[in-house]
Each structure stands twice: as structure tokens, then as C-alpha cells.
Design a protein around this motif. Sequence first.
Motif, mmCIF file in Angstrom:
data_model
loop_
_atom_site.group_PDB
_atom_site.id
_atom_site.type_symbol
_atom_site.label_atom_id
_atom_site.label_comp_id
_atom_site.label_asym_id
_atom_site.label_seq_id
_atom_site.Cartn_x
_atom_site.Cartn_y
_atom_site.Cartn_z
ATOM 1 N N GLY A 127 56.172 -113.927 3.382
ATOM 2 C CA GLY A 127 55.292 -115.193 3.356
ATOM 3 C C GLY A 127 54.560 -115.570 1.814
ATOM 4 N N GLY A 128 53.948 -114.321 1.145
ATOM 5 C CA GLY A 128 53.666 -114.557 -0.071
ATOM 6 C C GLY A 128 54.693 -114.953 -1.097
ATOM 7 N N TYR A 129 55.953 -114.472 -0.935
ATOM 8 C CA TYR A 129 56.927 -114.996 -1.836
ATOM 9 C C TYR A 129 57.329 -116.435 -1.727
ATOM 10 N N GLN A 133 37.612 -118.082 -8.355
ATOM 11 C CA GLN A 133 38.170 -118.357 -7.283
ATOM 12 C C GLN A 133 39.567 -117.333 -7.100
ATOM 13 N N TYR A 134 40.485 -117.515 -8.029
ATOM 14 C CA TYR A 134 41.534 -116.579 -8.112
ATOM 15 C C TYR A 134 41.225 -115.238 -8.318
ATOM 16 N N LEU A 135 40.304 -114.783 -9.197
ATOM 17 C CA LEU A 135 39.799 -113.761 -9.764
ATOM 18 C C LEU A 135 39.362 -112.936 -8.326
ATOM 19 N N GLU A 147 56.948 -119.370 -4.334
ATOM 20 C CA GLU A 147 58.187 -120.058 -4.783
ATOM 21 C C GLU A 147 57.866 -121.615 -4.335
ATOM 22 N N LYS A 148 57.226 -122.040 -3.377
ATOM 23 C CA LYS A 148 56.975 -123.373 -3.163
ATOM 24 C C LYS A 148 55.948 -124.242 -4.251
ATOM 25 N N SER A 149 55.109 -123.296 -4.729
ATOM 26 C CA SER A 149 53.936 -123.636 -5.472
ATOM 27 C C SER A 149 54.104 -123.463 -7.109
ATOM 28 N N TRP A 150 55.406 -122.929 -7.359
ATOM 29 C CA TRP A 150 55.625 -122.380 -8.586
ATOM 30 C C TRP A 150 55.365 -123.587 -9.733
ATOM 31 N N GLY A 151 55.569 -124.662 -9.407
ATOM 32 C CA GLY A 151 55.457 -125.679 -10.334
ATOM 33 C C GLY A 151 54.051 -126.543 -10.375
ATOM 34 N N GLN A 152 53.223 -126.113 -9.272
ATOM 35 C CA GLN A 152 52.000 -126.944 -9.065
ATOM 36 C C GLN A 152 51.075 -126.674 -10.158
ATOM 37 N N ALA A 153 50.516 -127.525 -10.721
ATOM 38 C CA ALA A 153 49.441 -127.350 -11.825
ATOM 39 C C ALA A 153 48.132 -127.338 -11.199
ATOM 40 N N LEU A 180 42.945 -124.910 -15.210
ATOM 41 C CA LEU A 180 43.587 -123.825 -15.781
ATOM 42 C C LEU A 180 45.003 -124.152 -16.346
ATOM 43 N N PRO A 181 45.360 -123.476 -17.454
ATOM 44 C CA PRO A 181 46.586 -124.061 -18.029
ATOM 45 C C PRO A 181 47.859 -123.034 -17.708
ATOM 46 N N VAL A 182 47.607 -122.880 -16.109
ATOM 47 C CA VAL A 182 48.673 -122.237 -15.618
ATOM 48 C C VAL A 182 49.104 -122.894 -14.257
ATOM 49 N N THR A 183 50.354 -122.453 -13.599
ATOM 50 C CA THR A 183 50.599 -123.096 -12.588
ATOM 51 C C THR A 183 50.227 -122.282 -11.181
ATOM 52 N N VAL A 184 49.995 -122.831 -10.235
ATOM 53 C CA VAL A 184 49.883 -122.020 -9.218
ATOM 54 C C VAL A 184 50.605 -120.652 -8.564
ATOM 55 N N GLY A 185 52.075 -121.095 -8.589
ATOM 56 C CA GLY A 185 52.937 -119.978 -8.216
ATOM 57 C C GLY A 185 52.750 -118.563 -8.510
ATOM 58 N N PRO A 186 52.578 -118.362 -9.872
ATOM 59 C CA PRO A 186 52.358 -117.167 -10.426
ATOM 60 C C PRO A 186 51.220 -116.408 -9.988
ATOM 61 N N LEU A 187 50.102 -117.046 -9.515
ATOM 62 C CA LEU A 187 48.766 -116.531 -9.025
ATOM 63 C C LEU A 187 48.840 -116.087 -7.728
ATOM 64 N N TYR A 188 49.928 -116.767 -6.899
ATOM 65 C CA TYR A 188 50.182 -116.513 -5.708
ATOM 66 C C TYR A 188 51.218 -114.988 -5.497
ATOM 67 N N LEU A 189 51.664 -114.549 -6.529
ATOM 68 C CA LEU A 189 52.311 -113.481 -6.453
ATOM 69 C C LEU A 189 51.814 -112.361 -6.018
#
Length: 167
Positions: free
Chosen positions: A106-108, A49-51, A112-118, A122-131
Motif C-alpha cells: 500500500g505504501g509503495y 507534519q512529515y517529520l 507511486e501515485k503521488s510521486w509527481g504531486q508538488a 516545500l521544494p519536494v514532491t509527496v511521493g518520496p516522502l511516502y516511501l
Amino acid sequence: MQVVKKSFDRFLAVACVALFAVLVVTVVWQVFSRQVLNSPSAWTSELAQYLFVWLGLFGAALVFAERGHIAVDFVVRKFPPVVEKATAVFVQLAIIAFSALILVWGGYRVAEKSWGQALSGLPVTVGPLYLVMPITGIIIIFYALFHTLAVIRGDEEPIADTEPDVV
């Protein structure tokens, strides 16, 4: 400015090919693990989905490089050249406004709001994927500025002819 455009073009082309290759491998593994091994892989669906989202946004930015997006321009082509040019500049400014407001700002905020959402798979958080949203927003803004200046200088036609010539 041309050097930066070519760099963005190359980066996006390589990124799209790489993302598509990883997406294909991920989906093939997902089908194989489910159908052949009878043990579905938990992480493949989320990764795919993220890819797909990253591929779609990078692909959209790459299409902006060539002014290849859908345009309903049959009415504008009937206008005098000055009005065509003004319309082309207006469209590029609207693209800049949309990209700045929705994709970059809006993307930032979403990242930012989902940076810590697990993520569960996957072993990552959502925030970096939204960048990907602000990244592609900045690239699209660059392309829109590039095309705006090219239209104003007369280096590009106001209405891009992206249709292949039929013989």
C-alpha cells in the motif's frame, strides 16, 4: 541475522534522534517566526507534519525490535506453553501480513501515485516522502521474522515480558 538486526536497531535509533532534533528545531522556528517576528514561516508546518510521520513510523519499527508494543496477553499466559508459542507465532505472522499488505504494498502504491504531486510549502514532491511506509514495512517484516524464528527455536519467550519488575 543478529548482525542485520543490530544494524537496523542502530539505524532506527540514530534516525529517530535526528528526526526528533530536526522536528524540535522546526517547531521552535515556527513559533519564533510567528510570535516574535510576526512573519509565520510557510514551510515549517508542512515539514513538521512529515517529520512527525517519519518519526512515528521509525519509532514504531524500533519498538518492534524489542517486542515492546502493547499486548493484551493475560489470557494467553494462562494457556499451556505450546499454545503460547503457537499464539506468538500467529501474532508475528499477522504482523508480517499487515506490514506486507498495508505498509509495503500500500505504501509503495501511494508513493507511486503521488510521486509527481508538488507540495506548496516545500521544494519536494509527496511521493518520496511516502516511501517511509514501505521502508518501515520491510524493517518490521524483518523484525517479525526474527522474533518468529527466535520463538520457534526457544531463544525468546513466546510472550515477551516487557514490564519492569517492581520491588
